[in-house]
Design a protein around this motif. Structure first.
Motif, short mmCIF file in Angstrom:
data_model
loop_
_atom_site.label_atom_id
_atom_site.label_comp_id
_atom_site.label_asym_id
_atom_site.label_seq_id
_atom_site.Cartn_x
_atom_site.Cartn_y
_atom_site.Cartn_z
N LYS A 148 -0.95 -11.41 -2.83
CA LYS A 148 -0.22 -11.90 -4.00
C LYS A 148 -0.75 -11.23 -5.27
CE LYS A 148 2.76 -14.72 -5.91
NZ LYS A 148 4.22 -14.63 -5.63
N LEU A 149 -2.06 -11.02 -5.33
CA LEU A 149 -2.66 -10.32 -6.47
C LEU A 149 -2.14 -8.90 -6.56
CD1 LEU A 149 -4.79 -10.00 -8.75
CD2 LEU A 149 -6.45 -9.46 -6.96
N ALA A 150 -2.05 -8.21 -5.43
CA ALA A 150 -1.57 -6.82 -5.43
C ALA A 150 -0.11 -6.73 -5.85
CB ALA A 150 -1.76 -6.21 -4.04
N GLU A 151 0.68 -7.75 -5.57
CA GLU A 151 2.10 -7.72 -5.93
C GLU A 151 2.31 -7.73 -7.45
OE1 GLU A 151 3.86 -11.00 -3.95
OE2 GLU A 151 3.66 -10.13 -1.94
N TYR A 152 1.30 -8.14 -8.21
CA TYR A 152 1.42 -8.12 -9.67
C TYR A 152 1.17 -6.73 -10.24
CZ TYR A 152 1.73 -13.20 -9.90
OH TYR A 152 2.15 -14.51 -9.77
N PHE B 17 1.23 -0.53 -6.29
CA PHE B 17 1.46 -0.95 -4.91
C PHE B 17 2.96 -1.16 -4.68
CE2 PHE B 17 -2.88 -2.36 -5.85
CZ PHE B 17 -3.57 -1.86 -4.75
N ASP B 18 3.60 -0.15 -4.11
CA ASP B 18 4.99 -0.33 -3.70
C ASP B 18 5.02 -0.98 -2.32
OD1 ASP B 18 4.19 1.69 -2.03
OD2 ASP B 18 5.32 3.26 -3.06
N ASP B 19 6.18 -1.04 -1.71
CA ASP B 19 6.30 -1.73 -0.42
C ASP B 19 5.46 -1.06 0.66
OD1 ASP B 19 8.02 -3.53 -1.58
OD2 ASP B 19 9.84 -2.46 -0.97
#
Length: 279
Positions: A110-114, A119-121
């Motif tokens: 979840k942290l990386a998604e910010y 960080f793409d898919d």
């Protein structure tokens, strides 16, 4: 975050059921020190001319007690919203203390998604695979990650053992975690500087001039050591075209420096005079 949740629960409990207990404490204190206590069922006077029909009890409970607790809850919710909570929890889950005792893969993802630019898919999928291998290696008995004290030590060990190349996405996330507090402080400092510069008397500053002033204010320690000769050498490179971007940038820079550092105003005026800058 558990302590934050505990604080919210305690405040809500106080709001719902502890007003009477507080009033009993107030009665006891007032009786001990001979302080007059108003009758709670009487109307609370808003003014000498107008009465709104609110009792003392309503005033003390709703307008003082509830209002104070609601203010505290609002402050906690605004400072620790969903995004802030996710960032803090993700950082805590990467902390290597006690062999990653707080490790939680979902929160780290979840942290990386910010950070969508980093960080793409595809990289998120690779990060998920790397985390599975990393946590097993980090908790091995003879691992280099045993007895680390914080995120700084984790980054140092990964760089020294070349594991930053093996688990490059994890290392990138560790670096982003380390610079997050600094970036947040820098943004707050920039907004504070903007309030200082763009005052009521200077509310028509254009964006380019404002940027120059902000650079001077935020990096004032650097500009305090800038030599006059160095500025001259840089400026002479763009004196052929007085309308070029470099020339205008240096002009705004020095004008902003005169605003923010009055003690350096004479120094900046000298540079402006030598290059014959005209309005």
């Amino acid at each position: 975050m558990r302590l934050l949740d505990l604080a919210k629960i305690r405040l809500q409990t106080m709001r719902e059921s502890e007003f009477e207990f507080l009033m009993n404490e107030v009665y006891s204190f007032c009786g001990k020190h001979d302080i007059m206590i108003p009758k709670m069922d009487e109307d609370y006077p808003r003014s000498k001319r107008k009465r709104l029909g609110f009792s003392y009890s309503h005033h003390f409970s709703v307008e003082i007690f509830y209002a104070a607790i609601d203010l505290q809850l609002h402050e906690l919710n605004s400072r620790f919203d969903v995004v802030t909570s996710d960032l803090l929890l993700g950082m805590a889950c990467l902390n290597p203390i006690d062999s990653f005792v707080n490790y939680d893969k979902d929160r780290i993802m979840k942290l990386a998604e910010y950070y969508p630019n980093e960080f793409d898919d595809n990289k998120l999928r690779d990060l998920s695979f790397q985390l599975d291998s990393f946590i097993v290696y980090a908790r091995m008995p003879h691992s280099k990650f045993i007895n680390l004290k914080g995120m700084k030590d984790l980054a140092i060990v990964m760089a020294e053992t070349k594991l930053d190349q093996t688990w490059c996405h994890i290392y990138l996330l560790v670096k982003l975690t380390l610079i997050l507090p600094v970036a947040t402080a820098s943004v707050k400092r920039a907004f504070s500087s903007m309030k200082l510069i763009k005052s009521d008397l200077r509310n028509s500053i254009n964006e380019e001039f404002l940027n120059g002033c902000l650079v001077c204010n935020i990096e004032r320690k650097v500009f305090a050591t800038v030599l006059l000769d160095e500025l001259k050498s840089r400026e002479k490179k763009c004196t052929k075209c007085r309308k070029c971007s470099n020339y205008m940038w240096w002009r705004h820079l020095l004008e902003g420096f005169k605003i923010l550092e009055p003690t350096k105003r004479e120094w900046a005026d000298q540079i402006s005079l030598e290059f014959q800058w005209s309005e």
